[in-house]
Design a protein around this motif. Structure first.
Motif, PDB file in Angstrom:
ATOM      1  N   LEU A  96       0.830  -1.197   0.000  1.00 52.98           N
ATOM      2  CA  LEU A  96       0.000   0.000   0.000  1.00 52.98           C
ATOM      3  C   LEU A  96       0.866   1.248   0.000  1.00 52.98           C
ATOM      4  O   LEU A  96       1.889   1.315   0.680  1.00 52.98           O
ATOM      5  CB  LEU A  96      -0.927   0.012   1.207  1.00 52.98           C
ATOM      6  CG  LEU A  96      -2.038  -1.040   1.198  1.00 52.98           C
ATOM      7  CD1 LEU A  96      -2.872  -0.950   2.463  1.00 52.98           C
ATOM      8  CD2 LEU A  96      -2.927  -0.873  -0.020  1.00 52.98           C
ATOM      9  N   VAL A  97       0.445   2.246  -0.758  1.00 53.15           N
ATOM     10  CA  VAL A  97       1.163   3.498  -0.896  1.00 53.15           C
ATOM     11  C   VAL A  97       0.426   4.570  -0.095  1.00 53.15           C
ATOM     12  O   VAL A  97      -0.798   4.628  -0.099  1.00 53.15           O
ATOM     13  CB  VAL A  97       1.251   3.905  -2.381  1.00 53.15           C
ATOM     14  CG1 VAL A  97       1.845   5.284  -2.541  1.00 53.15           C
ATOM     15  CG2 VAL A  97       2.042   2.873  -3.158  1.00 53.15           C
ATOM     16  N   HIS A  98       1.181   5.437   0.580  1.00 51.21           N
ATOM     17  CA  HIS A  98       0.605   6.527   1.362  1.00 51.21           C
ATOM     18  C   HIS A  98       0.400   7.730   0.447  1.00 51.21           C
ATOM     19  O   HIS A  98       1.352   8.238  -0.145  1.00 51.21           O
ATOM     20  CB  HIS A  98       1.539   6.875   2.524  1.00 51.21           C
ATOM     21  CG  HIS A  98       0.907   7.727   3.554  1.00 51.21           C
ATOM     22  ND1 HIS A  98       0.978   9.097   3.510  1.00 51.21           N
ATOM     23  CD2 HIS A  98       0.164   7.414   4.637  1.00 51.21           C
ATOM     24  CE1 HIS A  98       0.328   9.597   4.542  1.00 51.21           C
ATOM     25  NE2 HIS A  98      -0.182   8.588   5.236  1.00 51.21           N
ATOM     26  N   GLY A  99      -0.836   8.181   0.308  1.00 52.26           N
ATOM     27  CA  GLY A  99      -1.190   9.253  -0.619  1.00 52.26           C
ATOM     28  C   GLY A  99      -0.506  10.576  -0.345  1.00 52.26           C
ATOM     29  O   GLY A  99      -0.170  11.307  -1.282  1.00 52.26           O
ATOM     30  N   ASP A 100      -0.285  10.915   0.929  1.00 49.47           N
ATOM     31  CA  ASP A 100       0.360  12.194   1.235  1.00 49.47           C
ATOM     32  C   ASP A 100       1.789  12.238   0.703  1.00 49.47           C
ATOM     33  O   ASP A 100       2.230  13.251   0.166  1.00 49.47           O
ATOM     34  CB  ASP A 100       0.361  12.449   2.752  1.00 49.47           C
ATOM     35  CG  ASP A 100      -1.035  12.729   3.289  1.00 49.47           C
ATOM     36  OD1 ASP A 100      -1.909  13.142   2.502  1.00 49.47           O
ATOM     37  OD2 ASP A 100      -1.247  12.531   4.501  1.00 49.47           O
ATOM     38  N   GLY A 101       2.506  11.146   0.859  1.00 46.73           N
ATOM     39  CA  GLY A 101       3.875  11.083   0.339  1.00 46.73           C
ATOM     40  C   GLY A 101       3.893  11.161  -1.176  1.00 46.73           C
ATOM     41  O   GLY A 101       4.752  11.821  -1.771  1.00 46.73           O
ATOM     42  N   PHE A 143       7.343   6.568  -8.444  1.00 47.67           N
ATOM     43  CA  PHE A 143       7.273   6.936  -7.036  1.00 47.67           C
ATOM     44  C   PHE A 143       8.163   5.939  -6.327  1.00 47.67           C
ATOM     45  O   PHE A 143       7.800   4.766  -6.193  1.00 47.67           O
ATOM     46  CB  PHE A 143       5.836   6.882  -6.516  1.00 47.67           C
ATOM     47  CG  PHE A 143       5.706   7.245  -5.063  1.00 47.67           C
ATOM     48  CD1 PHE A 143       6.078   8.495  -4.611  1.00 47.67           C
ATOM     49  CD2 PHE A 143       5.208   6.333  -4.155  1.00 47.67           C
ATOM     50  CE1 PHE A 143       5.960   8.838  -3.266  1.00 47.67           C
ATOM     51  CE2 PHE A 143       5.078   6.657  -2.814  1.00 47.67           C
ATOM     52  CZ  PHE A 143       5.448   7.918  -2.372  1.00 47.67           C
ATOM     53  N   GLY A 144       9.353   6.371  -5.946  1.00 41.68           N
ATOM     54  CA  GLY A 144      10.361   5.437  -5.458  1.00 41.68           C
ATOM     55  C   GLY A 144      10.806   4.600  -6.639  1.00 41.68           C
ATOM     56  O   GLY A 144      11.256   5.126  -7.652  1.00 41.68           O
ATOM     57  N   LYS A 145      10.619   3.297  -6.564  1.00 42.54           N
ATOM     58  CA  LYS A 145      10.967   2.395  -7.664  1.00 42.54           C
ATOM     59  C   LYS A 145       9.726   1.860  -8.371  1.00 42.54           C
ATOM     60  O   LYS A 145       9.808   0.926  -9.149  1.00 42.54           O
ATOM     61  CB  LYS A 145      11.787   1.220  -7.124  1.00 42.54           C
ATOM     62  CG  LYS A 145      13.131   1.639  -6.578  1.00 42.54           C
ATOM     63  CD  LYS A 145      13.909   0.443  -6.093  1.00 42.54           C
ATOM     64  CE  LYS A 145      15.249   0.880  -5.541  1.00 42.54           C
ATOM     65  NZ  LYS A 145      16.034  -0.256  -5.090  1.00 42.54           N
ATOM     66  N   ASP A 146       8.564   2.464  -8.094  1.00 43.02           N
ATOM     67  CA  ASP A 146       7.297   1.949  -8.601  1.00 43.02           C
ATOM     68  C   ASP A 146       6.702   2.870  -9.660  1.00 43.02           C
ATOM     69  O   ASP A 146       6.703   4.095  -9.522  1.00 43.02           O
ATOM     70  CB  ASP A 146       6.314   1.765  -7.447  1.00 43.02           C
ATOM     71  CG  ASP A 146       6.904   0.902  -6.341  1.00 43.02           C
ATOM     72  OD1 ASP A 146       7.438  -0.166  -6.673  1.00 43.02           O
ATOM     73  OD2 ASP A 146       6.843   1.312  -5.167  1.00 43.02           O
ATOM     74  N   LEU A 147       6.147   2.270 -10.723  1.00 44.24           N
ATOM     75  CA  LEU A 147       5.542   3.000 -11.827  1.00 44.24           C
ATOM     76  C   LEU A 147       4.192   3.582 -11.400  1.00 44.24           C
ATOM     77  O   LEU A 147       3.404   2.923 -10.727  1.00 44.24           O
ATOM     78  CB  LEU A 147       5.345   2.055 -13.017  1.00 44.24           C
ATOM     79  CG  LEU A 147       4.737   2.656 -14.280  1.00 44.24           C
ATOM     80  CD1 LEU A 147       5.671   3.704 -14.882  1.00 44.24           C
ATOM     81  CD2 LEU A 147       4.465   1.553 -15.290  1.00 44.24           C
TER      82      LEU A 147
END
Length: 128
Positions: free
Chosen positions: A47-52, A98-102
């Motif tokens: 899961l990805v944090h939307g604020d970041g 976002f980081g290493k993610d598309l």
């Protein structure tokens, strides 16, 4: 615990609930007056944090005024751009990471449900 499981097994969705979630613009659905919006999905299992996500990509897309980000579940997000050029950049200048993610972006269409956006991402050649 068994009582909760029993209640959950008796829950049924209505026909409207089965169609999916629709997102309504903050202005009540009026067209032309809302800020530009797009839908994004981060292609990762965690899961990805939307604020970041909004902070990192907002600095690129709208460096002066930023963006707002609403979590739609399953790593899907509704982005509101506080600069008109930000949406164009997000949709046309990718791909984004976002980081290493598309991060896959599609234009926001008020008439579609969240599941329909995922389908349109899939038809565009992206896996959701």
């Amino acid at each position: 615990m068994e009582a909760v499981e029993g209640m959950m097994s008796r829950m049924k969705l209505s026909a409207a609930e089965k169609k999916g979630i629709k997102v309504v613009a903050a202005d009540g659905g009026r067209t032309g007056s809302a800020e530009p919006m797009a839908i994004g999905k981060v292609l990762v299992e965690k899961l990805v944090h939307g604020d970041g996500l909004a902070t990192a990509l907002g600095r690129i897309w709208c460096p002066i005024k930023g963006i707002s980000c609403k979590d739609l579940g399953e790593n899907r997000f509704l982005f509101t751009f506080h600069q008109a050029a930000g949406k164009r950049r997000a949709l046309e200048d990718g791909p984004w990471m976002f980081g290493k993610d598309l991060v896959v972006m599609v234009d926001f269409d008020l008439s579609k449900s969240v599941d329909e956006w995922s389908s349109s991402m899939f038809r565009s050649g992206f896996v959701c």
